[in-house]
Enzyme design. Structure first.
Site, PDB file in Angstrom:
ATOM      1  N   LYS A  93       0.858  -1.197   0.000  1.00 39.98           N
ATOM      2  CA  LYS A  93       0.000   0.000   0.000  1.00 39.98           C
ATOM      3  C   LYS A  93       0.892   1.245   0.000  1.00 39.98           C
ATOM      4  O   LYS A  93       1.916   1.267   0.687  1.00 39.98           O
ATOM      5  CB  LYS A  93      -0.911  -0.018   1.230  1.00 39.98           C
ATOM      6  N   SER A 146      -9.979   2.317   2.512  1.00 41.63           N
ATOM      7  CA  SER A 146      -9.015   3.022   1.697  1.00 41.63           C
ATOM      8  C   SER A 146      -8.035   2.117   0.971  1.00 41.63           C
ATOM      9  O   SER A 146      -7.415   2.568   0.005  1.00 41.63           O
ATOM     10  CB  SER A 146      -8.213   3.989   2.576  1.00 41.63           C
ATOM     11  N   SER A 157     -10.452  -0.004   6.685  1.00 40.32           N
ATOM     12  CA  SER A 157      -9.782   0.162   5.391  1.00 40.32           C
ATOM     13  C   SER A 157      -9.127  -1.087   4.829  1.00 40.32           C
ATOM     14  O   SER A 157      -8.724  -1.099   3.658  1.00 40.32           O
ATOM     15  CB  SER A 157      -8.731   1.269   5.484  1.00 40.32           C
TER      16      SER A 157
END
Lengths: 487, 486
Positions: B76, B151, B175
């Site tokens: 990420k 997210s 997320s």
């Protein structure tokens, strides 16, 4: 100054703690490096970095708290003080807000009297709190055309902010408190006290009021880094406030700076523009828990404190409060005094007199601090021994001291080499006295006729004749006998 | 190869049936082919990835390999990785090259894994649809018109579309779990403090936690074995003995007590989601579990509590992005204040600015007690609810998200509707508990549904066991989207 105004002063002092690394990172705290060479990723507030508390800073805060008899919080909390400034890399300063590590304490200070016939006095100043926080970096406005340079070497340097109650009633008291605090933090080894390098910075809150009335509006003089400037700044500020009030004006709460060149203070920003710092507990740091074991360890590492020493010097050694005060003005002086005493046991007053007298005067003349003193306590102790046992006279001792200071060497060696040994041979002294009496028959007659003051004249002549080596007590006794009795 | 588990890939690499370079190249080719439409990655760095793969191949050849050596992992873009552009999905960090590795990245590097690229995400992890990314939205591989969740939307998409073997995510309010649910993959948010936050760009420090995202619970266990670990650079990192999260995978579920909170099974949940979750619960009963009805009375407050605390912390955490030392700085400005205002106004997107403003407001003088302090008190009550519940059950289950993947743009104008998509996941972060999502079927339009499994503190191994046993008897997690060339 008008007698109808009372001055009220409180101090906030930022002391830089003497850890080798920063309070929340491993970067060095040493002074004077090239800009930004001592700022690591944490100090630069790169994305993703986190603070880790330096235990050494905590230990020093605990030591300070114990030294001022304060309660140490078993749990204190680090909070973020949020504001934007280019030398504040994270956009917040990690500090302590509602739960500081050090609670209420007190510091007893000695205040030198200003007017000639007043005596020095002791006063206890209450300490409100002391908390740990990080320093910001520096903005450099010179050398950059139309731009500002940022040096983050100082960012993250550990500070203990020590806040006093508004207990001081004169500039002299404020300076005495600042000096006592300065001495104490060096005494207990938590701060190097270097004011030029910013290791000890004072913010002074000043207000005036009519005696018995509530506190007046205060103005805060920021960042004073010398005691002299502090005195001047307070004097100016007090007069300005009194003049303003007496001319029908009002004091606005403000932060002011002292300009040493002009000797005046001027407002930096008024408090209406003050930030809302939006303090909240820093979620990156756990609450700071201080265990009884940590307290005990700090307590065990504390030296005897100046106040305790002063009390001991006056009660045990019979010294005056004034002398005890000078001898405990710094740990170096007290250590010197005690080490010299080890060499000349029991000679407390003589030793105190020499340190507060000759040694201090000589240091002053040469612009030196006690740590730079060229004479060791052992050397001084050796000299004192020779005074006590009558080997040298007082004037001889001063000569030995002078040589010791400039050329080094032990008392015995200097006395030997310079032939300063006191003459205690009564036959030799009698011969000198006889010669003087014979050569000054007129003066002798005057003395015998009642002019007692001439005795000093004969002592002077005799001493000169003995090259200062005559034992003064013996000389006195022989002179008196021969002048009065004629034998 | 694309449907192999991490254990199978590891075995193939160890047996030299495939090299890490070949495997990495396979994924890089797939990224080249599919990323233009999916937008799962913000940054790839072919040469760097292949160089890491060559190193891994050397370790494999020398017999010095570990379980994940040579396996390509998508990171990420919230994790700083040395030499890699690290944007956090924001314009303000568009050109920021990280000069150091996050602890999680270090852990993968030490394991010999290959960093395949940096995945797309909502800007500063603030979002539930990946639409707040400065680098554009991510498409859900199951429906190109739908969001992947957020997210960690790029990570979930990359795993589902087989653009990586596995991925990392971070979870502040859901997320990891919500995009895992919406993309039909498995994801685990560990207990707060299990993975170090060092080098993970902070959103809300007291809630942020890194975790693994993969195609199965078994994969997650292997990933967490690498990611977890004490790190002295994070004061909130937990100093615990290293554990093997795969140790309990094979344990039967006889006697497992599953708590079903009545607050999670209300009309807020879509009927298709309810149906899939009910079927999953029925499957667990078959596997020997018993059901306990429980209540989390304060969980209804978790969304408002979260939207006080998370923005409060974020407003302060994001102050460092000021245009002074790194990151975006506005071109023209009159003075210092103007530079701050313009740099931040131009550098941050609308959602980030909204949360900075909310956070600044709730911390302001005169509002702090009413908002921030009150929210902290409620946070403790929410945590206490879970503590009470875990006296009666071993794990708690329910939906991960109230609906399947919604359409791109559908909730863009209504932040509250968007915030409510995390209604089941947020309480877990507030309590600091571990939570995971596993695929449990498909709802309307054939879109995946996620089952949320919540465990007590440090119950990750047990949760992975529960999820793994479920996956042994179901195949939802093995299904792949169409149109991705698998």
């Amino acid at each position: 100054m008008s007698m109808q105004w009372e001055i009220v002063i409180g101090l906030e002092v930022h002391t830089q703690l003497s850890t080798s690394s920063k309070i929340f990172s491993g970067a060095s705290t040493s002074f004077g490096a090239e800009p930004n060479t001592q700022a690591c990723a944490v100090d630069l507030a790169l994305p993703g970095v986190l603070p880790v508390l330096n235990r050494g800073a905590v230990e020093r805060a605990i030591k300070f708290g114990l030294a001022v008899g304060a309660a140490i919080a078993p749990r204190s909390v680090f909070a973020r003080k949020n504001y934007f400034y280019p030398d504040l890399p994270k956009g917040y300063q990690i500090s302590q807000f509602d739960l500081p590590v050090v609670g209420q304490g007190a510091l007893t200070i000695q205040v030198e009297a200003l007017s000639g016939n007043a005596k020095p006095y002791e006063k206890t100043v209450r300490i409100t709190r002391a908390h740990l926080e990080e320093d910001a970096g520096k903005s450099l406005h010179e050398d950059f055309h139309g731009m500002t340079g940022i040096d983050l070497n100082r960012a993250g340097t550990p500070l203990l902010e020590i806040v006093s109650e508004p207990d001081m009633r004169s500039a002299a008291e404020a300076v005495a408190y600042a000096k006592a605090l300065h001495s104490l933090v060096r005494w207990i080894g938590i701060c190097d006290g270097n004011m030029q390098e910013g290791s000890f910075r004072c913010d002074v809150n000043v207000s005036v009021r009519r005696p018995g009335e509530p506190l007046g509006t205060r103005r805060e003089i920021k960042n004073l880094n010398s005691f002299k400037f502090m005195q001047q700044a307070i004097d100016y500020e007090v007069q300005w406030q009194i003049d303003t009030l007496e001319n029908g004006g009002k004091i606005q709460q403000a932060t002011v700076l002292f300009d040493p060149g002009k000797g005046s203070t001027h407002a930096m920003r008024s408090k209406e523009e003050a930030h809302d710092y939006r303090y909240f507990p820093d979620p990156d740091l756990l609450p700071l828990d201080i265990t009884p074991a940590m307290l005990e360890q700090a307590r065990a590492s504390l030296p005897e404190l100046p106040q305790a020493k002063r009390a001991r010097y006056t009660s045990e050694y019979g010294l005056t409060l004034y002398d005890a005060g000078i001898l405990t003005a710094s740990r170096e002086i007290a250590d010197f005094f005690e080490a010299a005493l080890d060499e000349a046991p029991g000679q407390t007053r003589l030793c105190a007199n020499w340190i507060t007298g000759e040694v201090s005067a000589q240091l002053n003349r040469d612009g030196m601090e006690m740590v730079q003193c060229p004479i060791t306590p052992r050397q001084l102790g050796g000299l004192l021994k020779r005074i006590t046992d009558g080997t040298i006279s007082n004037s001889g001792a001063k000569e030995v001291f002078r040589i010791m200071w400039s050329e080094g060497g032990d008392a015995d060696a200097i006395i030997e080499a310079k032939g300063l040994k006191q003459v205690s041979d009564s036959g030799a002294i009698e011969r000198i006295v006889d010669e003087i009496i014979a050569a000054n028959t007129d003066k002798v007659a005057e003395y015998r006729g009642g002019k007692d003051k001439l005795f000093g004249f004969f002592v002077g002549l005799a001493m000169k004749a003995s090259k200062g080596k005559a034992n003064p007590a013996q000389l006195n006794e022989i002179l008196k006998r021969k002048l009065v009795d004629g034998k | 190869m694309l449907n192999s588990s991490l254990a199978q890939l590891g075995a193939a690499l160890h047996a030299r049936k495939i090299s890490s370079v070949e495997l990495t190249q396979l994924y890089l080719d797939r990224i080249a082919a599919h990323n233009p439409s999916l937008n799962a990655y913000i940054t790839t760095n072919t040469e760097t990835s292949l160089a890491q793969a060559r190193q891994a191949d050397l370790l494999l050849a020398n017999g010095n390999a570990k379980p994940l050596t040579g396996i390509p992992i998508a990171q990420k873009d919230i994790f700083c990785a040395k030499g890699w552009r690290t944007t956090c999905g924001s314009k303000i960090l568009e050109n920021f090259i990280a000069p150091y590795d996050a602890h999680v990245i270090e852990q993968f590097n030490n394991a010999g894994a290959v960093n395949l690229g940096k995945t797309n995400m909502d800007e500063f992890a603030m979002g539930s649809s990946n639409e707040t990314s400065y680098f554009g939205p991510v498409n859900n591989p199951w429906d190109s018109g739908a969001v992947p969740g957020g997210s960690s939307g790029g990570a979930a998409c990359a795993v589902a579309a087989r653009l990586c073997a596995a991925a990392t995510g971070t979870d502040t309010g859901g997320s990891i779990r919500q995009p895992a649910a919406l993309c039909g993959i498995s994801g685990l948010k560990p207990t707060y403090g299990v993975c170090s936050r060092y080098g993970m760009i902070a959103f809300a420090s007291s809630l942020d936690q890194a975790g693994p995202m993969g195609r199965s619970a078994e994969d997650l266990a292997l990933l967490l074995n690498v990611m977890a670990g004490f790190d002295e650079r994070d004061s909130t990192s937990l100093q615990r003995a290293k554990e093997d999260y795969a140790r309990d995978l094979a344990r039967p579920l006889n006697g497992l007590r599953i708590g079903l909170p009545k607050e999670f099974f209300t009309e807020g949940m879509g009927s298709d989601v309810a149906k899939a979750v009910d079927a999953a619960i029925a499957e667990f009963k078959k596997l020997g579990a018993t059901i306990v009805d429980i209540s989390l009375p304060n969980s209804r407050l978790s969304v408002p509590v979260y939207y006080v605390l998370a923005p409060a912390e974020a407003s302060s955490n994001l102050s460092r992005f000021d245009g002074v030392r790194y990151g975006y700085r506005a071109q023209d400005y009159a003075d210092l204040a103007d530079m701050y205002e313009k740099s931040r106004a131009q550098g941050f997107g609308a959602e980030v600015k909204r949360r900075i403003m909310i956070g600044t407001y709730v911390l302001s003088h005169g509002y702090y007690d009413a908002y921030y302090l009150q929210a902290q008190k409620l946070r403790r009550l929410i945590a206490q609810d879970f503590a009470d519940a875990f006296k009666q059950c071993d794990v708690i289950m329910g939906p991960t998200s109230p609906s399947t993947a919604f359409k791109l743009g559908e909730k863009g104008d209504d932040p509250v509707q968007m915030y409510l998509s995390d209604i089941y996941t947020i309480a877990v972060n507030l309590a600091g508990l571990p939570g995971m999502s596993v695929p449990c079927g498909f709802g309307s339009g054939g879109l995946p549904v996620g089952l949320q499994i919540i465990g007590d503190y440090f119950a990750e191994a047990r949760m992975l066991n529960v999820a793994h046993q479920y996956q042994l008897s179901t195949d939802h997690h093995d299904r792949a989207p169409k149109n991705i060339g698998v």
